[in-house]
Design an enzyme around this catalytic site. Structure first.
Site, PDB file in Angstrom:
ATOM      1  N   SER A 106       0.736  -1.198  -0.083  1.00 22.55           N
ATOM      2  CA  SER A 106      -0.073  -0.007  -0.057  1.00 22.55           C
ATOM      3  C   SER A 106       0.807   1.443   0.081  1.00 22.55           C
ATOM      4  O   SER A 106       2.149   1.238   0.465  1.00 22.55           O
ATOM      5  CB  SER A 106      -1.007  -0.058   1.211  1.00 22.55           C
ATOM      6  OG  SER A 106      -1.625  -1.100   1.297  1.00 22.55           O
TER       7      SER A 106
HETATM    8  N1  SAH Z   1      -0.416  -5.064   3.926  1.00 18.33           N
HETATM    9  C1  SAH Z   1       0.297  -5.314   2.720  1.00 18.33           C
HETATM   10  C2  SAH Z   1      -0.365  -4.960   1.511  1.00 18.33           C
HETATM   11  C3  SAH Z   1      -1.577  -5.779   1.168  1.00 18.33           C
HETATM   12  S1  SAH Z   1      -2.067  -6.100  -0.877  1.00 18.33           S
HETATM   13  C4  SAH Z   1       1.714  -4.790   2.934  1.00 18.33           C
HETATM   14  O1  SAH Z   1       1.935  -4.053   3.700  1.00 18.33           O
HETATM   15  O2  SAH Z   1       2.529  -5.108   1.884  1.00 18.33           O
HETATM   16  C5  SAH Z   1      -3.593  -6.991  -0.229  1.00 18.33           C
HETATM   17  C6  SAH Z   1      -3.156  -8.347   0.249  1.00 18.33           C
HETATM   18  O3  SAH Z   1      -4.300  -9.048   0.708  1.00 18.33           O
HETATM   19  C7  SAH Z   1      -2.534  -9.158  -0.845  1.00 18.33           C
HETATM   20  O4  SAH Z   1      -1.379  -9.817  -0.557  1.00 18.33           O
HETATM   21  C8  SAH Z   1      -3.981 -10.277  -1.169  1.00 18.33           C
HETATM   22  O5  SAH Z   1      -3.210 -11.609  -1.634  1.00 18.33           O
HETATM   23  C9  SAH Z   1      -4.347 -10.268   0.379  1.00 18.33           C
HETATM   24  N2  SAH Z   1      -5.630 -10.909   0.500  1.00 18.33           N
HETATM   25  C10 SAH Z   1      -6.739 -10.934  -0.579  1.00 18.33           C
HETATM   26  N3  SAH Z   1      -7.738 -11.565  -0.095  1.00 18.33           N
HETATM   27  C11 SAH Z   1      -7.378 -12.276   1.275  1.00 18.33           C
HETATM   28  C12 SAH Z   1      -8.066 -12.993   1.941  1.00 18.33           C
HETATM   29  N4  SAH Z   1      -9.438 -13.376   2.128  1.00 18.33           N
HETATM   30  N5  SAH Z   1      -7.297 -13.329   3.252  1.00 18.33           N
HETATM   31  C13 SAH Z   1      -6.146 -12.827   3.420  1.00 18.33           C
HETATM   32  N6  SAH Z   1      -5.342 -12.340   2.535  1.00 18.33           N
HETATM   33  C14 SAH Z   1      -6.202 -11.725   1.361  1.00 18.33           C
END
Ligand code: SAH
Length: 259
Positions: A106
């Site tokens: 993000s």
């Molecule tokens: N917080 C992260 C950025 C997240 S991007 C950082 O600091 O880098 C969003 C993430 O959510 C992605 O890696 C995606 O694979 C994950 N995601 C999507 N749906 C999800 C779910 N149902 N459970 C867990 N993770 C999920």
């Protein structure tokens, strides 16, 4: 007549082996020191930009300044360690970056306000959904006592766990799974942060929030405007929900009802 210099080899090759080793170590250490200083400089520039964005969005997020502890965490965590090597030069730009598997780390401003909105106390236990690179988890770990984080893409989860361990974030537990259902074994949580957008707030997450706790989550469809939502559970368990800011996140995949 000039001075006749003793013909000989350049001095570097005339150094004894221990001396040469010493010189190599010194120059390597110097290179690292320069890089570390450079990254610290880039981080402080990133912080300036974040603070500018906070002042601009003050009316929506209800504050014009970030908590000093949140600023300290952002100026400490090495974001360049959380992005792919090919993006390291951009690690401190105030924007999201690809981390593989169609996912992104993000934007630092978003990480900053979401973290700030959680109002974390030092003894807080936090749940994060969407580990991604592990950067947000590291920021949380700087402020709370324990972080549980769930990632649905196994390879990202494994990489983040390895990276967090290498950087010394022992107070973070990473699980590969569907975060929609939370992590009931460790509930209730003082704070929950979701970094992928569902179309509705997942009820299991609200259930797993402590009275007095806060949940920060982007909500909305893939092609519709998403809003950053703050959910507060009061001491009696009553829920208050506020839409704060239009945002753009990757969708929360997994067990949630279809879009
Ligand atoms: N917080 C992260 C950025 C997240 S991007 C950082 O600091 O880098 C969003 C993430 O959510 C992605 O890696 C995606 O694979 C994950 N995601 C999507 N749906 C999800 C779910 N149902 N459970 C867990 N993770 C999920």
């Amino acid at each position: 007549m000039g001075i006749l210099l003793q013909p000989g080899k350049p001095w570097a090759t005339r150094l004894t082996l221990p001396l040469r080793l010493f010189a190599a170590i010194v120059s390597l250490a110097a290179a690292f020191a320069v890089a570390a200083e450079d990254y610290a400089h880039q981080r402080s520039r990133m912080l300036e930009e974040i603070q500018q964005d906070v002042r601009m969005t003050g009316a929506e997020i209800g504050k014009t300044e970030l908590d000093a502890r949140v600023l300290a965490a952002l100026s400490k965590v090495p974001r360049h360690e959380f992005v792919p090597q090919s993006y390291q030069a951009m690690a401190y730009d105030n924007r999201p970056l690809p981390i593989g598997y169609g996912q992104t780390i993000s934007q630092p401003f978003i990480v900053a306000i979401m973290t700030d909105l959680l109002n974390l106390q030092k003894d807080a236990v936090v749940l994060e959904i969407g580990t991604g690179s592990g950067y947000q988890a590291a920021i949380l770990a700087e402020l709370a006592s324990h972080v549980y984080t769930i990632e649905i893409v196994p390879e990202l989860g494994r990489q983040a766990a390895e990276r967090l361990r290498r950087l010394g974030y022992d107070q973070v537990d990473v699980k590969v799974g569907d975060g929609y259902y939370g992590w009931p074994e460790h509930a209730p949580f003082d704070a929950i942060i979701v970094t992928a957008a569902p179309t509705q707030i997942p009820p299991p997450l609200v259930q797993q929030l402590k009275p007095g706790g806060r949940l920060v989550i982007p909500v909305g469809g893939r092609f519709l405007t998403q809003y950053l939502v703050l959910v507060e559970k009061d001491a009696e368990g009553k829920i208050r929900t506020r839409e704060l800011l239009p945002v753009q996140f990757v969708p929360l995949t997994g067990g949630q009802p279809p879009n």
